[in-house]
Design a protein around this motif. Structure first.
Motif, PDB file in Angstrom:
ATOM      1  N   UNK A   1       0.801  -1.225   0.000  1.00  0.00           N
ATOM      2  CA  UNK A   1       0.000   0.000   0.000  1.00  0.00           C
ATOM      3  C   UNK A   1       0.831   1.271   0.000  1.00  0.00           C
ATOM      4  N   UNK A   2       2.078   1.167   0.475  1.00  0.00           N
ATOM      5  CA  UNK A   2       2.915   2.365   0.547  1.00  0.00           C
ATOM      6  C   UNK A   2       4.164   2.203  -0.291  1.00  0.00           C
ATOM      7  N   UNK A   3       3.981   1.551  -1.436  1.00  0.00           N
ATOM      8  CA  UNK A   3       5.078   1.373  -2.374  1.00  0.00           C
ATOM      9  C   UNK A   3       5.616   2.727  -2.801  1.00  0.00           C
ATOM     10  N   UNK A   4       6.945   2.827  -2.966  1.00  0.00           N
ATOM     11  CA  UNK A   4       7.564   4.088  -3.368  1.00  0.00           C
ATOM     12  C   UNK A   4       7.130   4.507  -4.773  1.00  0.00           C
ATOM     13  N   UNK A   5       6.706   3.540  -5.570  1.00  0.00           N
ATOM     14  CA  UNK A   5       6.152   3.870  -6.880  1.00  0.00           C
ATOM     15  C   UNK A   5       4.654   4.054  -6.679  1.00  0.00           C
ATOM     16  N   UNK A   6       4.179   5.288  -6.764  1.00  0.00           N
ATOM     17  CA  UNK A   6       2.795   5.592  -6.457  1.00  0.00           C
ATOM     18  C   UNK A   6       1.856   5.051  -7.541  1.00  0.00           C
ATOM     19  N   UNK A   7       0.831   4.346  -7.106  1.00  0.00           N
ATOM     20  CA  UNK A   7      -0.152   3.763  -8.011  1.00  0.00           C
ATOM     21  C   UNK A   7      -1.524   4.302  -7.617  1.00  0.00           C
ATOM     22  N   UNK A   8      -2.325   4.679  -8.603  1.00  0.00           N
ATOM     23  CA  UNK A   8      -3.635   5.247  -8.310  1.00  0.00           C
ATOM     24  C   UNK A   8      -4.522   4.213  -7.626  1.00  0.00           C
ATOM     25  N   UNK A   9      -5.481   4.704  -6.829  1.00  0.00           N
ATOM     26  CA  UNK A   9      -6.389   3.825  -6.105  1.00  0.00           C
ATOM     27  C   UNK A   9      -7.205   2.951  -7.062  1.00  0.00           C
ATOM     28  N   UNK A  10      -7.662   3.539  -8.175  1.00  0.00           N
ATOM     29  CA  UNK A  10      -8.489   2.772  -9.118  1.00  0.00           C
ATOM     30  C   UNK A  10      -7.694   1.633  -9.761  1.00  0.00           C
ATOM     31  N   UNK A  11      -6.426   1.903 -10.078  1.00  0.00           N
ATOM     32  CA  UNK A  11      -5.598   0.868 -10.686  1.00  0.00           C
ATOM     33  C   UNK A  11      -5.298  -0.237  -9.679  1.00  0.00           C
ATOM     34  N   UNK A  12      -5.024   0.157  -8.431  1.00  0.00           N
ATOM     35  CA  UNK A  12      -4.753  -0.833  -7.393  1.00  0.00           C
ATOM     36  C   UNK A  12      -5.990  -1.687  -7.136  1.00  0.00           C
ATOM     37  N   UNK A  13      -7.164  -1.050  -7.128  1.00  0.00           N
ATOM     38  CA  UNK A  13      -8.414  -1.795  -6.919  1.00  0.00           C
ATOM     39  C   UNK A  13      -8.650  -2.806  -8.035  1.00  0.00           C
ATOM     40  N   UNK A  14      -8.355  -2.389  -9.290  1.00  0.00           N
ATOM     41  CA  UNK A  14      -8.530  -3.307 -10.419  1.00  0.00           C
ATOM     42  C   UNK A  14      -7.563  -4.475 -10.308  1.00  0.00           C
TER      43      UNK A  14
END
Length: 257
Positions: A109-122
């Protein structure tokens, strides 16, 4: 890495109390029945060495040891709160996956490479769909089947799944045979031709023969784009000297290659 003689998060690990299994169970019973803060605190302090043991496999992923330790302690506290005394299982056996799970969630959840919430949810939805389809089909589902299940395009699912993968070091070992280790970097191709590689090596070797002042001048002139006057002002010599040293250095490199 040894932790028995270091301080982590303000705790001297050499003085950590180690509880026996029967002591853990007695304290867990006391805490569950009375809510004793003393019993809970002793349980936490008596299992810190277990936390230290678990976090070792998570070191090297971009997080400070102190941070990993604190996250591990959160997992330990959750294990204490959720442990069921009626189950015939050792507390440490139950505790280790709880600590590991907390660390994995944090790194995800706190990866240094930021990923959008929608992409993470998918991505997580796709993982769940894959597990469901594997159970239903009795085989590994294709990416097309997963896409259909989550109602998303193939490129969206692939991108989402790749976005939550942890970065891998180029020097991560992938195979070892009789002491001869193969690393990720050994498996990466390069379109550069052999002649270009040879030229690069020759240039580097030639540059290494230059004096530190000559290397400094070339770095300022050709990598940082400074004028000869700016270089002269920075290293404290005249513009004429810069010009002469630069010319001599370039000629020596040309001669070497």
């Amino acid at each position: 890495m040894a932790y028995n003689k270091v301080v982590i998060s303000g705790i001297n690990t050499s003085s950590i109390e180690v509880l026996k299994e029967e002591e853990k169970m007695a304290l867990l019973k006391e805490y569950k029945e009375t809510g004793s803060k003393v019993a809970k605190d002793r349980l936490i302090n008596g299992n810190l060495r277990l936390v230290l043991s678990v976090i070792q496999k998570f070191i090297g992923r971009g997080e400070e040891v102190d941070d990993l330790f604190q996250i591990g302690v959160v997992g330990l506290i959750k294990a204490i709160n959720n442990f069921d005394l009626s189950k015939e299982v050792k507390f440490s056996t139950y505790c280790v996956p709880m600590i590991s799970g907390e660390l994995r969630r944090h790194l995800r959840d706190y990866n240094h490479i930021k990923v959008s919430r929608s992409m993470r949810d998918l991505a997580y939805k796709s993982i769940q769909a894959k597990e469901y389809l594997t159970s239903r089909l009795k085989r590994e589902p294709t990416i097309e089947e997963v896409c259909k299940e989550v109602d998303a395009e193939k490129y969206e699912v692939v991108t989402a799944l790749e976005s939550i993968c942890e970065p891998v070091s180029l020097y991560e070992p992938v195979f070892s045979d009789n002491g001869d280790t193969l690393y990720v970097i050994d498996q990466i191709g390069d379109n550069q031709s052999a002649n270009e590689w040879i030229d690069d090596i020759a240039i580097k070797e030639a540059v290494n023969t230059l004096s530190s002042r000559e290397r400094k001048i070339l770095d300022l002139r050709f990598y940082k784009g400074k004028t000869q006057i700016e270089v002269a002002n920075e290293i404290g010599i005249s513009q004429a000297q810069v010009s002469r040293l630069e010319k001599n250095a370039l000629n020596r490199i040309k001669s070497a290659i």
